[in-house]
Design a protein around this motif. Structure first.
Motif, PDB file in Angstrom:
ATOM      1  N   PRO A   3      87.153  83.987  17.295  1.00 56.74           N
ATOM      2  CA  PRO A   3      85.883  83.831  18.029  1.00 56.74           C
ATOM      3  C   PRO A   3      85.409  85.083  18.753  1.00 56.74           C
ATOM      4  CG  PRO A   3      87.349  81.974  18.439  1.00 56.74           C
ATOM      5  CD  PRO A   3      88.154  83.004  17.709  1.00 56.74           C
ATOM      6  N   ASN A   4      86.318  85.924  19.188  1.00 53.97           N
ATOM      7  CA  ASN A   4      85.966  87.166  19.880  1.00 53.97           C
ATOM      8  C   ASN A   4      85.081  86.929  21.095  1.00 53.97           C
ATOM      9  OD1 ASN A   4      86.089  89.930  20.260  1.00 53.97           O
ATOM     10  ND2 ASN A   4      84.329  90.362  18.957  1.00 53.97           N
ATOM     11  N   GLY A   5      85.285  85.809  21.768  1.00 51.00           N
ATOM     12  CA  GLY A   5      84.582  85.543  23.011  1.00 51.00           C
ATOM     13  C   GLY A   5      83.155  85.074  22.857  1.00 51.00           C
ATOM     14  N   MET A   6      82.669  84.904  21.623  1.00 51.09           N
ATOM     15  CA  MET A   6      81.262  84.554  21.414  1.00 51.09           C
ATOM     16  C   MET A   6      81.070  83.096  21.017  1.00 51.09           C
ATOM     17  SD  MET A   6      79.793  88.020  19.593  1.00 51.09           S
ATOM     18  CE  MET A   6      79.690  87.170  18.079  1.00 51.09           C
ATOM     19  N   GLN A   7      82.019  82.558  20.315  1.00 51.82           N
ATOM     20  CA  GLN A   7      81.849  81.214  19.772  1.00 51.82           C
ATOM     21  C   GLN A   7      82.020  80.154  20.854  1.00 51.82           C
ATOM     22  OE1 GLN A   7      83.855  80.660  16.071  1.00 51.82           O
ATOM     23  NE2 GLN A   7      84.126  78.489  16.395  1.00 51.82           N
TER      24      GLN A   7
ATOM     25  N   ARG B 129      82.106  75.645  13.524  1.00 49.36           N
ATOM     26  CA  ARG B 129      82.958  76.385  12.588  1.00 49.36           C
ATOM     27  C   ARG B 129      82.846  77.891  12.812  1.00 49.36           C
ATOM     28  NH1 ARG B 129      84.522  75.874   7.012  1.00 49.36           N
ATOM     29  NH2 ARG B 129      85.759  77.733   6.537  1.00 49.36           N
ATOM     30  N   CYS B 130      81.618  78.390  12.991  1.00 43.29           N
ATOM     31  CA  CYS B 130      81.416  79.819  13.191  1.00 43.29           C
ATOM     32  C   CYS B 130      80.093  80.021  13.924  1.00 43.29           C
ATOM     33  CB  CYS B 130      81.435  80.565  11.858  1.00 43.29           C
ATOM     34  SG  CYS B 130      79.978  80.293  10.842  1.00 43.29           S
ATOM     35  N   ASN B 131      79.681  81.260  14.073  1.00 38.12           N
ATOM     36  CA  ASN B 131      78.464  81.565  14.832  1.00 38.12           C
ATOM     37  C   ASN B 131      77.182  81.431  14.022  1.00 38.12           C
ATOM     38  OD1 ASN B 131      79.788  82.164  17.247  1.00 38.12           O
ATOM     39  ND2 ASN B 131      80.154  84.278  16.631  1.00 38.12           N
ATOM     40  N   ALA B 132      77.289  81.177  12.725  1.00 41.87           N
ATOM     41  CA  ALA B 132      76.105  81.089  11.871  1.00 41.87           C
ATOM     42  C   ALA B 132      75.148  79.998  12.365  1.00 41.87           C
ATOM     43  CB  ALA B 132      76.513  80.806  10.435  1.00 41.87           C
TER      44      ALA B 132
ATOM     45  N   LYS C 197      73.625  83.555  15.801  1.00 38.34           N
ATOM     46  CA  LYS C 197      72.933  84.528  14.962  1.00 38.34           C
ATOM     47  C   LYS C 197      72.169  83.815  13.860  1.00 38.34           C
ATOM     48  CE  LYS C 197      76.986  85.262  12.007  1.00 38.34           C
ATOM     49  NZ  LYS C 197      77.959  86.253  11.501  1.00 38.34           N
ATOM     50  N   ILE C 198      71.197  84.541  13.295  1.00 39.43           N
ATOM     51  CA  ILE C 198      70.408  84.025  12.191  1.00 39.43           C
ATOM     52  C   ILE C 198      69.993  85.227  11.350  1.00 39.43           C
ATOM     53  CG2 ILE C 198      68.186  84.157  13.410  1.00 39.43           C
ATOM     54  CD1 ILE C 198      67.413  81.521  12.075  1.00 39.43           C
TER      55      ILE C 198
ATOM     56  N   PRO D  77      71.461  80.818   7.815  1.00 38.27           N
ATOM     57  CA  PRO D  77      72.420  80.781   8.924  1.00 38.27           C
ATOM     58  C   PRO D  77      73.031  82.142   9.238  1.00 38.27           C
ATOM     59  CG  PRO D  77      72.755  78.905   7.479  1.00 38.27           C
ATOM     60  CD  PRO D  77      71.757  79.791   6.797  1.00 38.27           C
ATOM     61  N   CYS D  78      73.309  82.945   8.202  1.00 40.74           N
ATOM     62  CA  CYS D  78      73.769  84.323   8.385  1.00 40.74           C
ATOM     63  C   CYS D  78      73.503  85.066   7.097  1.00 40.74           C
ATOM     64  CB  CYS D  78      75.243  84.375   8.792  1.00 40.74           C
ATOM     65  SG  CYS D  78      76.400  84.264   7.409  1.00 40.74           S
ATOM     66  N   ASN D  79      73.713  86.379   7.096  1.00 38.38           N
ATOM     67  CA  ASN D  79      73.385  87.168   5.913  1.00 38.38           C
ATOM     68  C   ASN D  79      74.232  86.801   4.706  1.00 38.38           C
ATOM     69  OD1 ASN D  79      75.475  88.565   7.570  1.00 38.38           O
ATOM     70  ND2 ASN D  79      75.526  89.971   5.835  1.00 38.38           N
ATOM     71  N   LEU D  80      75.448  86.286   4.925  1.00 40.96           N
ATOM     72  CA  LEU D  80      76.311  85.935   3.808  1.00 40.96           C
ATOM     73  C   LEU D  80      75.849  84.665   3.091  1.00 40.96           C
ATOM     74  CD1 LEU D  80      79.855  86.765   5.232  1.00 40.96           C
ATOM     75  CD2 LEU D  80      78.410  88.146   3.739  1.00 40.96           C
ATOM     76  N   PHE D  81      75.028  83.856   3.748  1.00 43.53           N
ATOM     77  CA  PHE D  81      74.472  82.663   3.105  1.00 43.53           C
ATOM     78  C   PHE D  81      73.121  82.937   2.446  1.00 43.53           C
ATOM     79  CE2 PHE D  81      77.410  80.091   5.743  1.00 43.53           C
ATOM     80  CZ  PHE D  81      77.856  79.211   4.774  1.00 43.53           C
ATOM     81  N   ALA D  82      72.634  84.164   2.582  1.00 46.52           N
ATOM     82  CA  ALA D  82      71.293  84.479   2.097  1.00 46.52           C
ATOM     83  C   ALA D  82      71.150  84.344   0.583  1.00 46.52           C
ATOM     84  CB  ALA D  82      70.898  85.888   2.540  1.00 46.52           C
ATOM     85  N   GLY D  83      72.249  84.371  -0.134  1.00 53.23           N
ATOM     86  CA  GLY D  83      72.170  84.235  -1.582  1.00 53.23           C
ATOM     87  C   GLY D  83      72.128  82.795  -2.062  1.00 53.23           C
ATOM     88  N   PHE D  84      72.205  81.854  -1.143  1.00 52.89           N
ATOM     89  CA  PHE D  84      72.231  80.437  -1.517  1.00 52.89           C
ATOM     90  C   PHE D  84      70.966  79.744  -1.015  1.00 52.89           C
ATOM     91  CE2 PHE D  84      76.646  81.802  -0.593  1.00 52.89           C
ATOM     92  CZ  PHE D  84      77.151  81.752  -1.884  1.00 52.89           C
TER      93      PHE D  84
END
Length: 290
Positions: free
Chosen positions: A188-192, A196-199, A203-204, A214-221
């Motif tokens: 989490p690094n203090g942010m979550q 499940r995650c910060n998506a 962040k967006i 939700p995040c850049n890694l989901f941008a392909g779906f």
């Protein structure tokens, strides 16, 4: 994204309370209006993080003229010359170092980032020592993203990455400020705060046409498309039912209680789980224990 839309996007984000913007590529320094855009966005109170491969030192030099504390320029350096150029398939090492030195000489504080891989792990200690010698003060070690590859490649388990990061951070303590970048589903690094995650929570991701994910890694779906920032309000985007699994899912997908990270890890990155398993209910394939 055209300049007109980029300026409009900053206005929208600031009005909705979003003040930190990460500009990713491709290569952002190729955008001809980027310097003026940075001046505009930072003058309104936005904090910008730009990631560059450092291939355009003369363009980067222009950013040294922007007197603001609201701009961070991050350079990707994955090893010394031969290794870096081989990994990036480009001859940019010397150019990136030139850009870094120019920023330091101008009183700026650039960030340098390396992705930890089997190909460069034996160079990272010497690399960070070299970076400190030329005046770099901030460095980030990145956990390898493997989305886009047909099969799960040979990569470090998160536990190995964390052990290496902890060691190098201790080694450079008081010399270089070292942080890390990894999926919040691992650490989490203090942010979550929940889910499940910060998506979609902290962040967006916005694509050039305004599409939101939700995040850049989901941008392909496309099935994870939340809407369009130029059409839909931020409130509507964040209330999209697509985000419900991210918000309510507090249980780890990993059952390996022998892992040192079990108490905080939720099974890694859901985007990686989706890419390789077709569902976010599975464990990130990088989440292994050795």
């Amino acid at each position: 994204m055209e300049a007109k839309e980029a300026y409009a996007l900053v206005d929208i984000l600031l009005k909705t309370g979003v003040t930190e913007v990460d500009i990713l590529g491709g290569e952002p320094m190729l955008v001809p209006w980027m310097k003026d855009f940075v001046k505009y966005a930072t003058s309104l109170g936005a904090s910008l993080n730009i990631s560059t491969n450092g291939s355009l030192p003369d363009v980067i030099n222009q950013f040294t003229e922007i007197r603001t504390n609201s701009l961070d320029v991050g350079f990707s350096i994955h090893g010394f010359s031969e290794t870096h150029n081989k990994l990036t398939m480009a001859e940019n090492f010397s150019k990136a170092i030139k850009g870094i030195k120019r920023m330091i000489e101008a009183g700026r504080d650039p960030v340098v980032k390396s992705t930890l891989m089997y190909e460069n792990i034996n160079q990272i200690y010497d690399l960070v020592s070299y970076l400190a010698e030329i005046g770099v003060k901030r460095y980030y070690l990145l956990y390898e993203d493997i989305i886009g590859r047909e099969k799960v490649p040979r990569c470090f388990p998160f536990s190995v990455f964390w052990k290496f990061y902890s060691g190098i951070r201790s080694y450079m303590e008081g010399v270089l400020d070292i942080g890390f970048v990894a999926a919040s589903g691992f650490y989490p690094n203090g942010m979550q705060t929940q889910g499940r995650c910060n998506a979609g929570l902290k962040k967006i991701a916005i694509l050039p046409d305004g599409s939101a994910f939700p995040c850049n890694l989901f941008a392909g779906f496309e099935e994870f498309r939340l809407g369009n920032i130029f059409v839909d309000s931020m409130e509507k985007l964040l209330k999209n039912p697509i985000l419900e699994p991210f918000r309510r899912d507090n249980d780890s997908k990993c059952k390996r209680k022998d892992c040192n990270h079990y108490s905080i890890c939720r099974g890694g990155c859901p985007a990686h789980s989706y890419y390789y398993h077709g569902t976010i209910e599975m464990v990130d394939p990088r989440c292994q224990v050795k």
